[in-house]
Design a protein around this motif. Structure first.
Motif, PDB file in Angstrom:
ATOM      1  N   GLY A 313       3.824   3.816   5.909  1.00 55.14           N
ATOM      2  CA  GLY A 313       3.027   2.879   5.120  1.00 55.14           C
ATOM      3  C   GLY A 313       1.957   3.455   4.228  1.00 55.14           C
ATOM      4  O   GLY A 313       1.255   2.712   3.542  1.00 55.14           O
ATOM      5  N   ALA A 314       1.784   4.796   4.202  1.00 55.22           N
ATOM      6  CA  ALA A 314       0.757   5.368   3.327  1.00 55.22           C
ATOM      7  C   ALA A 314       1.159   5.172   1.870  1.00 55.22           C
ATOM      8  O   ALA A 314       2.319   5.401   1.494  1.00 55.22           O
ATOM      9  N   THR A 315       0.250   4.746   1.046  1.00 57.22           N
ATOM     10  CA  THR A 315       0.547   4.517  -0.378  1.00 57.22           C
ATOM     11  C   THR A 315       0.440   5.829  -1.152  1.00 57.22           C
ATOM     12  O   THR A 315      -0.076   6.845  -0.665  1.00 57.22           O
ATOM     13  N   LYS A 316       0.949   5.787  -2.396  1.00 57.01           N
ATOM     14  CA  LYS A 316       0.821   6.962  -3.262  1.00 57.01           C
ATOM     15  C   LYS A 316      -0.655   7.304  -3.485  1.00 57.01           C
ATOM     16  O   LYS A 316      -1.037   8.475  -3.524  1.00 57.01           O
ATOM     17  N   GLY A 317      -1.463   6.269  -3.622  1.00 55.02           N
ATOM     18  CA  GLY A 317      -2.895   6.508  -3.817  1.00 55.02           C
ATOM     19  C   GLY A 317      -3.528   7.209  -2.637  1.00 55.02           C
ATOM     20  O   GLY A 317      -4.395   8.077  -2.801  1.00 55.02           O
ATOM     21  N   ALA A 318      -3.096   6.836  -1.406  1.00 56.87           N
ATOM     22  CA  ALA A 318      -3.638   7.474  -0.211  1.00 56.87           C
ATOM     23  C   ALA A 318      -3.245   8.941  -0.151  1.00 56.87           C
ATOM     24  O   ALA A 318      -4.047   9.797   0.252  1.00 56.87           O
ATOM     25  N   ILE A 319      -2.003   9.258  -0.542  1.00 53.86           N
ATOM     26  CA  ILE A 319      -1.552  10.654  -0.555  1.00 53.86           C
ATOM     27  C   ILE A 319      -2.325  11.448  -1.594  1.00 53.86           C
ATOM     28  O   ILE A 319      -2.773  12.573  -1.348  1.00 53.86           O
ATOM     29  N   ARG A 320      -2.501  10.856  -2.790  1.00 53.56           N
ATOM     30  CA  ARG A 320      -3.276  11.550  -3.830  1.00 53.56           C
ATOM     31  C   ARG A 320      -4.696  11.814  -3.349  1.00 53.56           C
ATOM     32  O   ARG A 320      -5.248  12.904  -3.536  1.00 53.56           O
ATOM     33  N   LEU A 321      -5.290  10.807  -2.724  1.00 50.65           N
ATOM     34  CA  LEU A 321      -6.665  10.943  -2.253  1.00 50.65           C
ATOM     35  C   LEU A 321      -6.780  12.010  -1.175  1.00 50.65           C
ATOM     36  O   LEU A 321      -7.751  12.767  -1.127  1.00 50.65           O
ATOM     37  N   GLN A 322      -5.754  12.098  -0.312  1.00 54.29           N
ATOM     38  CA  GLN A 322      -5.776  13.098   0.752  1.00 54.29           C
ATOM     39  C   GLN A 322      -5.820  14.512   0.183  1.00 54.29           C
ATOM     40  O   GLN A 322      -6.660  15.330   0.575  1.00 54.29           O
ATOM     41  N   PHE A 323      -4.907  14.807  -0.740  1.00 51.13           N
ATOM     42  CA  PHE A 323      -4.833  16.172  -1.269  1.00 51.13           C
ATOM     43  C   PHE A 323      -5.991  16.464  -2.233  1.00 51.13           C
ATOM     44  O   PHE A 323      -6.452  17.607  -2.324  1.00 51.13           O
ATOM     45  N   LEU A 324      -6.458  15.461  -2.935  1.00 51.88           N
ATOM     46  CA  LEU A 324      -7.620  15.667  -3.799  1.00 51.88           C
ATOM     47  C   LEU A 324      -8.864  15.950  -2.955  1.00 51.88           C
ATOM     48  O   LEU A 324      -9.682  16.813  -3.294  1.00 51.88           O
ATOM     49  N   THR A 325      -8.983  15.234  -1.840  1.00 50.16           N
ATOM     50  CA  THR A 325     -10.106  15.477  -0.931  1.00 50.16           C
ATOM     51  C   THR A 325     -10.031  16.873  -0.337  1.00 50.16           C
ATOM     52  O   THR A 325     -11.047  17.577  -0.211  1.00 50.16           O
ATOM     53  N   GLU A 326      -8.821  17.288   0.030  1.00 51.83           N
ATOM     54  CA  GLU A 326      -8.645  18.630   0.578  1.00 51.83           C
ATOM     55  C   GLU A 326      -9.069  19.688  -0.430  1.00 51.83           C
ATOM     56  O   GLU A 326      -9.740  20.671  -0.090  1.00 51.83           O
TER      57      GLU A 326
END
Length: 398
Positions: A313-326
């Protein structure tokens, strides 16, 4: 009848940070090396700005201490290239200028200086002789390191006061020793501290005007006149100093402001600072490339993790935010370490030089801000690439 459409849950800020830090905790060596590139760039920039600012602060403090209101007038050459002599009354004429507070002079003396009579005459000591007035030190804000300065009695005797460099070259460490001027021994009664505004005096042996005329064949004409006036009157005095020193022959008199040399040094330091900041920016750019490389590889290695998160259920936005935060955390780690290292280097070097330690807050804030920009730019492409992975493809990746 259908129920309301399901909305994806939003991660809280703390959860975003925890998810973004997962990749960093799992790859310590790679994270350390990537952050090191950022740290080197930021440390270089902070240290360069801090050391440059500390150096200029020390220079400005020295200028304030020495005064910027000292003017010198030196004998030059006339239109035919002949040496011009200043009048013997030059100091008296300068003292008649309204705003002038103090005036003094030195005169070049043609004398061979040796440590003793066993030193060959043709072997120079690298020390010259000058006649000096008794009020010279007060005009220059100079002082004696050891011994004493010339007074109304000693200026008539065969005694000398050595500049700091001259004393070292002659091997004189304490007053009381003797050196030779021409074929006459003279007694060293004092050694000056370095004269920062007039450094050429550090390399001379100074004798009184009367003694120079009596024992060394000096003609009594000064070659350099020094004067001090209030800061607000310096330019006005400068405009009339040459014709006051040598009326009718002012074109052959060179007027200068010794403090301008120190101010020029500060300007040169600013140019060097710009160059070093450029080198720091290059190092920071290299560090940013390292972060981008780390993030791209991280996306490739974690495709199954990305697929699993998308499948639950993770959205594309959540994935982008994860790697951008990293990426931001990785850059911030390097930036913080670099700011600390840069400030520590500034403190250590400035303290060793005896400077006041000055680390401008804007250099620390600017360095950390630059790391965040680098983090966004370095992580944007990998984050977008990770968000575009199809769950099925990602789960079947090997």
């Amino acid at each position: 009848m259908t129920g309301p459409a399901l909305q994806p849950a939003r991660l809280a800020a703390a959860d975003v940070l925890r998810v973004g830090a997962v990749g960093l905790r799992a790859r310590h060596a790679r994270v350390l090396l990537s952050a090191l590139g950022i740290a080197i760039g930021i440390a270089t920039m902070v240290a360069v700005v801090g050391l440059s600012t500390s150096s200029r602060a020390d220079l400005m403090a020295r200028l304030d201490r020495l005064g910027t209101n000292l003017l010198t007038a030196e004998a030059g050459k006339d239109a035919l290239g002949r040496e011009v002599k200043l009048p013997k009354s030059a100091v008296a004429m300068v003292e008649r200028i309204g705003p002038v507070q103090r005036a003094s002079a030195t005169g070049q003396v043609d004398a061979r200086i040796r440590r003793s009579d066993v030193v060959p005459e043709e072997q120079p000591a690298g020390v010259t002789a000058q006649a000096a007035r008794t009020d010279l030190l007060s005009a220059l804000n100079a002082s004696v390191a050891r011994g004493r300065w010339l007074d109304s009695a000693s200026e008539r005797l065969p005694v000398t006061v050595l500049g700091s460099v001259a004393a070292a070259r002659m091997g004189i460490t304490e007053p009381g020793g003797k050196i030779m001027m021409n074929d006459r021994y003279v007694v060293v009664v004092g050694i000056l501290k370095p004269v920062e505004l007039v450094p050429n005096l550090d390399r001379v042996a100074l004798v009184g005007f009367p003694a120079a005329e009596r024992y060394l064949g000096f003609d009594g004409h000064p070659t350099t006149v020094f004067e001090r006036s209030p800061d607000t009157s310096v330019e006005d005095v400068r405009a009339v100093l040459a014709r006051s020193v040598s009326p009718g022959n002012e074109g052959s008199v060179k007027v200068s402001r010794p403090s301008d040399a120190l101010a020029a040094k500060a300007a040169a330091d600013e140019g060097l600072t710009g160059l070093m900041l450029g080198l720091g920016a290059v190092a920071l750019l290299v560090g940013g490339v390292g972060v981008a490389n780390t993030m791209v590889i991280s996306v490739l290695e974690r495709r199954q993790e990305i697929g699993l998160r998308r499948a639950i259920g993770a959205t594309k936005g959540a994935i982008r935010l994860q790697f951008l935060t990293e990426s931001l955390l990785l850059s911030a780690l390097g930036g913080t370490a670099g700011a600390v290292l840069g400030a520590a280097a500034t403190f250590a070097f400035a303290t060793a030089q005896g400077w006041a330690v000055v680390v401008p807050p804007w250099s620390l804030g600017g360095g950390l801000g630059a790391t965040l920009v680098i983090g966004v730019l370095a992580g944007l492409y990998p984050a977008i690439r990770a968000s575009r992975l199809h769950p099925t493809v990602a789960l079947h990746a090997t």
